[in-house]
Scaffold this motif. Structure first.
Motif, PDB file in Angstrom:
ATOM      1  N   THR A  69       0.805  -1.221   0.000  1.00 12.92           N
ATOM      2  CA  THR A  69       0.000   0.000   0.000  1.00 12.92           C
ATOM      3  C   THR A  69       0.837   1.270   0.000  1.00 12.92           C
ATOM      4  OG1 THR A  69      -0.134  -0.203   2.424  1.00 12.92           O
ATOM      5  CG2 THR A  69      -1.946  -1.103   1.138  1.00 12.92           C
ATOM      6  N   SER A  70       2.121   1.170   0.209  1.00  9.62           N
ATOM      7  CA  SER A  70       2.978   2.353   0.176  1.00  9.62           C
ATOM      8  C   SER A  70       3.781   2.454  -1.118  1.00  9.62           C
ATOM      9  CB  SER A  70       3.942   2.337   1.367  1.00  9.62           C
ATOM     10  OG  SER A  70       4.779   1.188   1.317  1.00  9.62           O
ATOM     11  N   SER A  71       3.534   1.572  -2.068  1.00 12.53           N
ATOM     12  CA  SER A  71       4.279   1.565  -3.323  1.00 12.53           C
ATOM     13  C   SER A  71       3.666   2.545  -4.320  1.00 12.53           C
ATOM     14  CB  SER A  71       4.307   0.156  -3.920  1.00 12.53           C
ATOM     15  OG  SER A  71       3.000  -0.271  -4.239  1.00 12.53           O
ATOM     16  N   HIS A  72       4.479   2.936  -5.287  1.00 12.45           N
ATOM     17  CA  HIS A  72       4.014   3.855  -6.334  1.00 12.45           C
ATOM     18  C   HIS A  72       2.990   3.179  -7.235  1.00 12.45           C
ATOM     19  CE1 HIS A  72       3.918   7.177  -9.019  1.00 12.45           C
ATOM     20  NE2 HIS A  72       4.601   6.593  -9.992  1.00 12.45           N
ATOM     21  N   GLU A  73       3.152   1.889  -7.482  1.00 16.13           N
ATOM     22  CA  GLU A  73       2.201   1.166  -8.316  1.00 16.13           C
ATOM     23  C   GLU A  73       0.807   1.151  -7.690  1.00 16.13           C
ATOM     24  OE1 GLU A  73       6.248  -0.326  -9.325  1.00 16.13           O
ATOM     25  OE2 GLU A  73       5.150   0.120  -7.489  1.00 16.13           O
ATOM     26  N   PHE A  74       0.748   0.925  -6.387  1.00 16.65           N
ATOM     27  CA  PHE A  74      -0.550   0.889  -5.718  1.00 16.65           C
ATOM     28  C   PHE A  74      -1.223   2.260  -5.752  1.00 16.65           C
ATOM     29  CE2 PHE A  74      -3.158   1.337  -1.876  1.00 16.65           C
ATOM     30  CZ  PHE A  74      -4.044   0.290  -2.066  1.00 16.65           C
ATOM     31  N   GLU A  75      -0.478   3.308  -5.524  1.00 14.59           N
ATOM     32  CA  GLU A  75      -1.057   4.650  -5.561  1.00 14.59           C
ATOM     33  C   GLU A  75      -1.585   4.980  -6.956  1.00 14.59           C
ATOM     34  OE1 GLU A  75      -1.697   6.519  -3.086  1.00 14.59           O
ATOM     35  OE2 GLU A  75      -0.724   5.223  -1.609  1.00 14.59           O
ATOM     36  N   THR A  76      -0.908   4.483  -7.987  1.00 18.71           N
ATOM     37  CA  THR A  76      -1.377   4.714  -9.355  1.00 18.71           C
ATOM     38  C   THR A  76      -2.723   4.034  -9.587  1.00 18.71           C
ATOM     39  OG1 THR A  76       0.916   4.839 -10.129  1.00 18.71           O
ATOM     40  CG2 THR A  76      -0.787   4.449 -11.784  1.00 18.71           C
ATOM     41  N   ILE A  77      -2.857   2.798  -9.119  1.00 18.49           N
ATOM     42  CA  ILE A  77      -4.137   2.087  -9.265  1.00 18.49           C
ATOM     43  C   ILE A  77      -5.240   2.791  -8.480  1.00 18.49           C
ATOM     44  CG2 ILE A  77      -5.324  -0.086  -8.848  1.00 18.49           C
ATOM     45  CD1 ILE A  77      -3.344  -0.178 -11.140  1.00 18.49           C
ATOM     46  N   VAL A  78      -4.922   3.282  -7.299  1.00 13.63           N
ATOM     47  CA  VAL A  78      -5.916   4.007  -6.499  1.00 13.63           C
ATOM     48  C   VAL A  78      -6.381   5.256  -7.235  1.00 13.63           C
ATOM     49  CG1 VAL A  78      -6.244   5.317  -4.367  1.00 13.63           C
ATOM     50  CG2 VAL A  78      -5.102   3.110  -4.295  1.00 13.63           C
ATOM     51  N   ASP A  79      -5.459   5.963  -7.884  1.00 14.46           N
ATOM     52  CA  ASP A  79      -5.836   7.161  -8.645  1.00 14.46           C
ATOM     53  C   ASP A  79      -6.779   6.811  -9.793  1.00 14.46           C
ATOM     54  OD1 ASP A  79      -4.279   8.700  -7.001  1.00 14.46           O
ATOM     55  OD2 ASP A  79      -2.545   8.726  -8.345  1.00 14.46           O
ATOM     56  N   ILE A  80      -6.526   5.695 -10.466  1.00 15.12           N
ATOM     57  CA  ILE A  80      -7.372   5.296 -11.596  1.00 15.12           C
ATOM     58  C   ILE A  80      -8.797   5.012 -11.125  1.00 15.12           C
ATOM     59  CG2 ILE A  80      -7.752   3.478 -13.308  1.00 15.12           C
ATOM     60  CD1 ILE A  80      -4.734   3.289 -13.620  1.00 15.12           C
ATOM     61  N   PHE A  81      -8.941   4.237 -10.055  1.00 17.18           N
ATOM     62  CA  PHE A  81     -10.284   3.909  -9.562  1.00 17.18           C
ATOM     63  C   PHE A  81     -10.971   5.141  -8.977  1.00 17.18           C
ATOM     64  CE2 PHE A  81      -8.745  -0.389  -9.980  1.00 17.18           C
ATOM     65  CZ  PHE A  81      -9.884  -1.127 -10.231  1.00 17.18           C
ATOM     66  N   SER A  82     -10.211   6.021  -8.348  1.00 23.16           N
ATOM     67  CA  SER A  82     -10.802   7.253  -7.814  1.00 23.16           C
ATOM     68  C   SER A  82     -11.317   8.135  -8.943  1.00 23.16           C
ATOM     69  CB  SER A  82      -9.762   8.008  -6.977  1.00 23.16           C
ATOM     70  OG  SER A  82      -9.313   7.230  -5.890  1.00 23.16           O
ATOM     71  N   ASN A  83     -10.542   8.244 -10.011  1.00 24.24           N
ATOM     72  CA  ASN A  83     -10.984   9.044 -11.149  1.00 24.24           C
ATOM     73  C   ASN A  83     -12.233   8.447 -11.792  1.00 24.24           C
ATOM     74  OD1 ASN A  83      -8.789  10.740 -10.761  1.00 24.24           O
ATOM     75  ND2 ASN A  83      -7.506   9.664 -12.233  1.00 24.24           N
ATOM     76  N   PHE A  84     -12.282   7.134 -11.875  1.00 24.79           N
ATOM     77  CA  PHE A  84     -13.481   6.505 -12.438  1.00 24.79           C
ATOM     78  C   PHE A  84     -14.702   6.794 -11.570  1.00 24.79           C
ATOM     79  CE2 PHE A  84     -16.555   3.118 -12.849  1.00 24.79           C
ATOM     80  CZ  PHE A  84     -16.642   2.943 -14.218  1.00 24.79           C
ATOM     81  N   ALA A  85     -14.543   6.680 -10.256  1.00 23.89           N
ATOM     82  CA  ALA A  85     -15.681   6.918  -9.360  1.00 23.89           C
ATOM     83  C   ALA A  85     -16.179   8.357  -9.454  1.00 23.89           C
ATOM     84  CB  ALA A  85     -15.288   6.581  -7.927  1.00 23.89           C
ATOM     85  N   SER A  86     -15.266   9.305  -9.637  1.00 19.56           N
ATOM     86  CA  SER A  86     -15.664  10.706  -9.702  1.00 19.56           C
ATOM     87  C   SER A  86     -16.243  11.098 -11.059  1.00 19.56           C
ATOM     88  CB  SER A  86     -14.459  11.599  -9.388  1.00 19.56           C
ATOM     89  OG  SER A  86     -13.419  11.379 -10.327  1.00 19.56           O
ATOM     90  N   LEU A  87     -15.856  10.395 -12.121  1.00 20.49           N
ATOM     91  CA  LEU A  87     -16.287  10.774 -13.469  1.00 20.49           C
ATOM     92  C   LEU A  87     -17.469   9.968 -13.977  1.00 20.49           C
ATOM     93  CD1 LEU A  87     -12.819  11.229 -15.226  1.00 20.49           C
ATOM     94  CD2 LEU A  87     -14.347  13.016 -14.385  1.00 20.49           C
TER      95      LEU A  87
END
Length: 671
Positions: free
Chosen positions: A357-375
């Motif tokens: 959960t502290s890796s850059h890859e995980f944060e990237t996936i979180v950003d993708i799902f967050s953007n989908f939820a908001s859009l």
């Protein structure tokens, strides 16, 4: 076009650039001297070689030599002369009118560039070398796929001459045109064009894509070209009208070969041993940067490009020195196609990473799902449900992370709205994985983690697992029991309504059948007797009952058996929970507490749920424990009463009891 491409050979290995050409030139010079009686008075130097030639022959064909030899008997060609000494020997043979001069795809590009350097145009001689080489290119080379590829490859070492003479552009346009014809002529092909439909509902697989690309030699030839040439061919295909469903797979095949393939990485490492791995990454970075610009944009991309391929590119981009703009472009494209993704497509950080959960890859996936939820959360409800299930499956792999705390875990659950989940089975799996991997979580933390779990959205199998799960808080177990009881109550109510409807209908039909097919008393032993009008009567049943009544009895019997099994299953689960509470009560009776706790009394006063009360059991006195256990037993006796006895069920259906409304547990306390 479908035949295998010949192996590309270097200029030095071409038959017309062998030492035989030099010997032919010497013989031709000697023959010309004998024929005209004129000596070779001109010296031409190129590199480390010097040629003694006749002035008239050179000046008659070349504007360059006409200017250079007008004031001198010596001419020195620069080192950048196209083709070097070997190409000049062939040009000199042409100047002497040799009929042995022959062009082929391996030398025509060099001869055309050399002729342009020496200004061998039509202004000085008809049928000069420039015109002859252009005719050969247009009429022979550009009509064949393999010959065009050879000329295109040879042109790479003749830049910028080949580019200025439009040889590269003509080869690119010819290849794009022949590719379009290959796609637009299915009758000649006899088989479909390779595409990515086989990966439509499957996870991304690099080896499978490589096998698909290898089925067509013309595609295999295209993806072997340098990226600069490949990029221009793709642009030409689109300008000439090739459909995107045929163009995009070629881009995917190219990226799979040069960016995602492990074999290519090993090859580049071998080729760049002196520069090291940094040089290899720089080459891949340049290719990936250009491929992102070639990819089509928009939601229609999901029909021709698998979203797993985009995830693979993004995973590779995170490890390369790629610009943030390119990464954001990939993320935006993945976000718009996220509902087409599979669980295996969403990448995880390498296993060497200590905390997921502290890796850059995980944060990237979180950003993708967050953007989908908001859009897209409020636009496409079905797609949002698919993404919510995908997110829960991804979190199931992340939940065992020992560095993931309860508060952070709850924030991750809420990234995709809880309301978007049509079923909570996957959500239960995530929570169960987290609680199983974090056994030290307190009772309060478990209750907070389970607060979003709606037991009414759980399937029957998952609900049974929740009741038997020792990691789940007691409050959730009670809610699961009540949810299951509520489902049974609804099923029984629907069955009861259907029974009443059948009964009402059968009364009418049975009376009609009885009136129409009424039997005489003396004919009871015969199922079929002739009626007064000569028509045979139908069977009324073994005991003379109407047919509608018999059907009603059979249906009621089957439904009653199903209800009985459901009641027995629910009662068994309630009984097991009662036994656990009785065991708890027995243990409490043997204890000798030293102080009286006020947690239970205060909980009763404010009406807190059972989960909050259970955390205070350890500090209560023996008297309080006994009162609490007796009260809890009364609650479960009332629960069991919901499923016992036919007379009680009828009474509950006619006059519902407020205690049987199956509300949450704190509402039962009020009863």
């Amino acid at each position: 076009m479908g035949s295998p491409s010949p192996k590309y050979t270097s200029l030095g290995s071409t038959p017309l650039f062998t030492p035989i050409v030099g010997e032919l030139l010497k013989k031709r010079i000697q023959a010309w001297s004998i024929e005209t009686g004129l000596p070779a008075t001109v010296r031409v130097c190129i590199g480390d070689k010097t040629y003694n030639l006749h002035k008239h022959q050179l000046m008659a064909k070349s504007g360059y030599f006409r200017s250079a030899l007008s004031v001198s008997h010596e001419a020195e060609l620069p080192k950048q002369f196209p083709g070097g000494p070997q190409a000049f020997e062939m040009v000199a043979l042409f100047c002497y009118g040799s009929v042995l001069l022959s062009m082929d795809p391996f030398n025509v590009a060099t001869l055309r560039c050399a002729a342009e350097f020496l200004e061998m145009h039509e202004d000085y001689s008809a049928g000069n070398l420039c015109e002859r080489s252009d005719l050969y290119l247009n009429q022979v080379v550009l009509q064949r796929w393999e010959d065009t590829l050879i000329v295109l490859q040879k042109s790479q070492i003749l830049l910028p001459w080949a580019e200025d003479l439009l040889m590269v552009s003509r080869c690119i346009e010819s290849l794009a045109f022949m590719a379009c014809m290959e796609v637009l002529d299915p009758e000649q092909r006899g088989k479909p064009v390779p595409n990515l439909q086989a990966l439509a509902n499957q996870p991304w697989n690099s080896e499978t894509v490589r096998e698909i690309a290898g089925k067509e030699l013309w595609i295999k030839d295209l993806i072997a070209l340098p990226f600069g040439i490949f990029e221009r061919i793709i642009g030409s295909m689109r300008r000439q009208g090739m459909e995107e469903k045929f163009v995009s797979p070629i881009i995917v095949f190219y990226a799979n070969k040069w960016v995602l393939s492990r074999k290519t990485h090993l090859y580049l490492e071998t080729m760049s041993e002196n520069n090291g791995i940094q040089h290899e990454n720089s080459m891949i970075t340049v290719i990936l940067d250009g491929l992102i610009d070639l990819l089509p944009l928009g939601k229609k991309t999901g029909r021709v490009i698998p979203v797993g391929f985009l995830f693979s590119l993004l995973s590779k981009a995170l490890n390369l020195d790629l610009s943030s703009g390119r990464k954001e472009k990939l993320k935006a494209q993945i976000t718009s196609l996220l509902h087409f993704a599979q669980k295996e497509d969403v990448f995880l950080p390498p296993k060497s990473v200590e905390s997921i959960t502290s890796s850059h890859e995980f944060e990237t996936i979180v950003d993708i799902f967050s953007n989908f939820a908001s859009l897209y959360a409020h636009v496409n409800s079905h797609g949002t449900s698919i993404v919510a299930d995908l997110w829960d499956k991804f979190l199931t792999q992340v939940a065992p992370d020992p560095y993931l705390g309860p508060s952070r875990f709850m924030d991750l659950l809420e990234i995709v709205p809880i309301s978007a989940r049509e079923t909570h089975d996957h959500l239960y799996t995530v929570i169960n994985t987290f609680l199983s991997s974090h056994p030290d979580a307190s009772q309060h933390e478990k209750i907070c983690v389970c607060r979003h779990l709606n037991c009414e959205k759980l399937s029957q199998e998952t609900c049974i697992q929740a009741v038997r799960n020792e990691f789940m808080p007691l409050r959730l177990i009670i809610q699961a029991l009540f949810a299951q009881q509520l489902k049974n109550h609804r099923v029984f109510k629907d069955c009861s309504d259907s029974f009443r409807y059948i009964s009402h209908s059968s009364e009418f039909s049975g009376s009609q059948l009885g009136q129409i097919y009424q039997k005489p008393n003396n004919q009871r032993d015969s199922p079929y007797k002739p009626s007064e009008n000569g028509i045979e009567g139908e069977d009324e049943g073994i005991d003379g009952a109407p047919l509608g009544s018999l059907l009603e009895r059979e249906m009621i019997k089957d439904q009653s058996e199903s209800m009985r099994r459901e009641y027995e299953s629910t009662s068994f689960r309630v009984q097991k929970l009662e036994e656990e509470i009785m065991s708890l009560k027995t243990k409490l009776q043997w204890r000798n507490p030293t102080k009286e706790s006020v947690c239970l009394d205060e909980s009763r006063r404010v009406g807190k749920p059972l989960g909050h009360v259970s955390s205070c059991i350890g500090s209560m006195s023996w008297v309080s424990h006994r009162k609490y256990a007796n009260r809890l037993l009364k609650v479960f006796y009332k629960i069991r009463a919901l499923g016992w006895g036919k007379s009680k069920r009828k009474q509950a259906a006619s006059t519902p009891n407020p205690c049987h409304t199956l509300n949450p547990i704190h509402d039962i306390y009020d009863c």
